[in-house]
Design an enzyme around this catalytic site. Structure first.
Site, PDB file in Angstrom:
ATOM      1  CB  SER B  17       3.494  10.442   4.143  1.00  0.00           C
ATOM      2  OG  SER B  17       2.720  10.843   5.237  1.00  0.00           O
ATOM      3  CG  HIS B  44       2.990   7.684   7.021  1.00  0.00           C
ATOM      4  ND1 HIS B  44       3.882   8.679   6.766  1.00  0.00           N
ATOM      5  CD2 HIS B  44       3.729   6.625   7.422  1.00  0.00           C
ATOM      6  CE1 HIS B  44       5.113   8.243   6.999  1.00  0.00           C
ATOM      7  NE2 HIS B  44       5.041   6.995   7.395  1.00  0.00           N
ATOM      8  CG  ASP B 138       8.530   6.831   8.435  1.00  0.00           C
ATOM      9  OD1 ASP B 138       9.487   6.311   9.034  1.00  0.00           O
ATOM     10  OD2 ASP B 138       7.550   6.185   8.020  1.00  0.00           O
TER      11      ASP B 138
END
Ligand SMILES: C[S@@+](CC[C@H](N)C(=O)[O-])C[C@H]1O[C@@H](n2cnc3c(N)ncnc32)[C@H](O)[C@@H]1O
Lengths: 276, 197
Positions: B17, B44, B138
């Site tokens: 991310s 992401h 995540d």
């Protein structure tokens, strides 16, 4: 035997039960995401196992609505991928304008976000009065909500931004009333919309249309079901009719690839060949 | 039924991310042009590369072809498959991709949890899961799923990560077989196929 293999069998049995009892066939859905939704449904409905879910499907016919609502994915937004709606407005609607009556099928309409998007486009291009939109889905719960046209107010900002980027001529708020954390779209936007239950896996052609919008539905299907549905679309379209798919969907590698021309690749707009 | 460790197809999956673009360039840059396994990369969108396509950005620094993953298309050896923005990416048992726009998971779509869990179910011990820099949780549950099925878990050293939260969450929830610097992760991934041959 691993737990996972046991679960695999329970899932297969669930799919068989749903088909035998109610005629809904999920065997042709992409398994990995279907499994996720089925597990989530099990948790939400408080069933101890997927086998227990199967028993409930058998014993309790009214449970079906909830099952279908849980297994389908009515996740959508207005003017999703705004450039697609901009292209529809600029390139497709002027062509549709030449027809005395415009018939549009929106397949897999979820909560109706794209239905109201289309209605607004048609309205702003002066075509709504001669248009008829068929909005279908297999999820009856979602269809009822679609007919309400009510969305959480927290969506208004995204919807409005999308609308502007799609070439909106006004302000999206001209089309809805805000009330108690909710926005409700004008009743007049659905005066030419028919909401109906239609299962792409099993149901057939019901109308001849000039534009089909079916976005982010085929990604859930396996090759066989995808081809079935695309043939259904081909057979529902007038010659030179338009098919609009989701941004990650394409006719490449499908059985109808040769029946269509690419009209606009980035908008995933295809056009059915004229008869030859 | 896959029983022997050697029989399972091997697939590398990398989740990242915030700070992930630079980290990915470094890790992917270490893989040789004849890399024998498929590689799947999920970054992401909030990581802020919007505007330029991620596959273009990464291809400049990678000897392998970099392509966006497409629904129903097979995983390919020696190809870096990128998760498209806005969709969950999943791996099916038959080693094809599928996409969904189901609700966000761990507040994101695509979610590394969804991808890693599906890969764990598809290839079991064959999965090599890697969690890099990021400012959310995540991927932690996904990495745990990979470990639970005997796959290999590698986590970027949080000390070194631009955003430590994602590696920390992964270590807390899943643990790891190895905690490494970016440089070492690249070298490790490059060496793995030779070791398991
Ligand atoms: C992710 S939504 C897509 C919504 C919208 N078209 C969009 O792109 O934003 C998928 C929809 O397809 C519907 N669907 C799934 N399987 C179907 C089937 N066999 N027949 C009709 N609709 C189906 C689901 O109920 C869900 O509402």
């Amino acid at each position: 035997m691993l737990d996972t293999d046991a679960e695999e069998l329970e899932i297969r049995d669930f799919i068989r039960t749903l088909k035998a009892r109610h005629g809904y066939d999920f065997a042709q859905y992409a398994p990995a995401s279907f499994k996720r939704r089925l597990r989530a449904l099990r948790v939400r409905s408080g069933a101890a196992s997927i086998a227990a879910l199967s028993r409930r499907v058998t014993d309790e016919p009214a449970f079906l609505r909830q099952v279908l609502a849980g297994l389908s994915v009515p996740v959508s937004e207005m003017f999703r991928d705004p450039w697609v709606f901009e292209t529809l407005r600029r390139e497709v609607l002027p062509i549709l304008a030449s027809y005395p009556r415009i018939h549009i099928w929106q397949a897999g309409c979820a909560h109706g976000e794209e239905v109201y998007s289309l209605a607004i486009l048609l309205q702003e291009e002066g075509l709504y009065d001669k248009s008829q939109i068929f909005a279908t889905d297999l999820n009856d719960v979602a269809l009822e909500e679609a007919a309400e046209g009510i969305y959480p107010a927290s969506n208004a900002r995204l919807f409005s931004e999308n609308y502007q980027r799609a070439g909106g001529r006004h302000s999206l708020s001209d089309y809805f009333h805000a009330r108690y954390e909710r926005i409700k779209f004008d009743e007049s936007l659905k005066r030419n919309v028919t909401f109906a239950s239609h299962n792409l896996s099993t149901d057939g052609v019901f109308a001849e249309v000039q534009l089909i919008l079916c976005r982010n539905v085929l990604i859930y299907f396996n090759d066989t079901l995808q081809n079935r549905v695309l043939q259904l679309f081909r057979d529902s379209l007038v010659h030179k009719g338009f098919l609009c798919l989701g941004s990650k969907e394409t006719l490449a590698h499908t059985t109808v690839e040769r029946d269509f021309d690419t009209f606009d690749q980035s908008a995933r707009l295809y056009r059915r060949h004229a008869l030859r | 039924m896959r029983s022997a460790k050697t029989a399972a197809p091997r697939v590398v999956v990398i989740g990242a991310s915030v700070g992930g673009l630079e980290a990915l360039k470094q890790v992917l840059g270490a893989l040789p042009a004849d890399y024998p396994w498929p590689v799947i990369v999920l970054l992401h969108t909030s990581a802020g590369y919007r505007g330029t396509r991620l596959d273009t950005l990464l291809a400049q620094r990678c000897a392998l072809p970099v392509r966006e993953a497409e629904a129903r298309r097979p995983l390919e050896a020696g190809v870096v498959h990128i998760a498209p923005a806005g969709y969950h990416l999943l791996v099916e048992q038959d080693l094809r991709f599928s996409l969904s726009v189901d609700e966000k998971v761990s507040y994101v779509r695509p979610s590394a949890d969804v991808l890693f869990e599906s890969l764990a179910e598809a290839v079991g011990v064959g999965a090599v899961g890697v969690i890099l820099t990021g400012a959310n949780d995540d991927g932690a549950a996904g990495l745990a799923a990979i470990r639970a099925r005997g796959g290999l878990a590698i986590v970027q050293d949080p000390e070194e990560a631009q955003a430590p939260q994602m590696p920390q969450a992964a270590l807390r929830m899943a643990g790891a077989d190895q905690v490494l610097s970016l440089e070492a992760i690249g070298a490790r991934l490059a060496a793995l196929p030779g070791e398991s041959a």
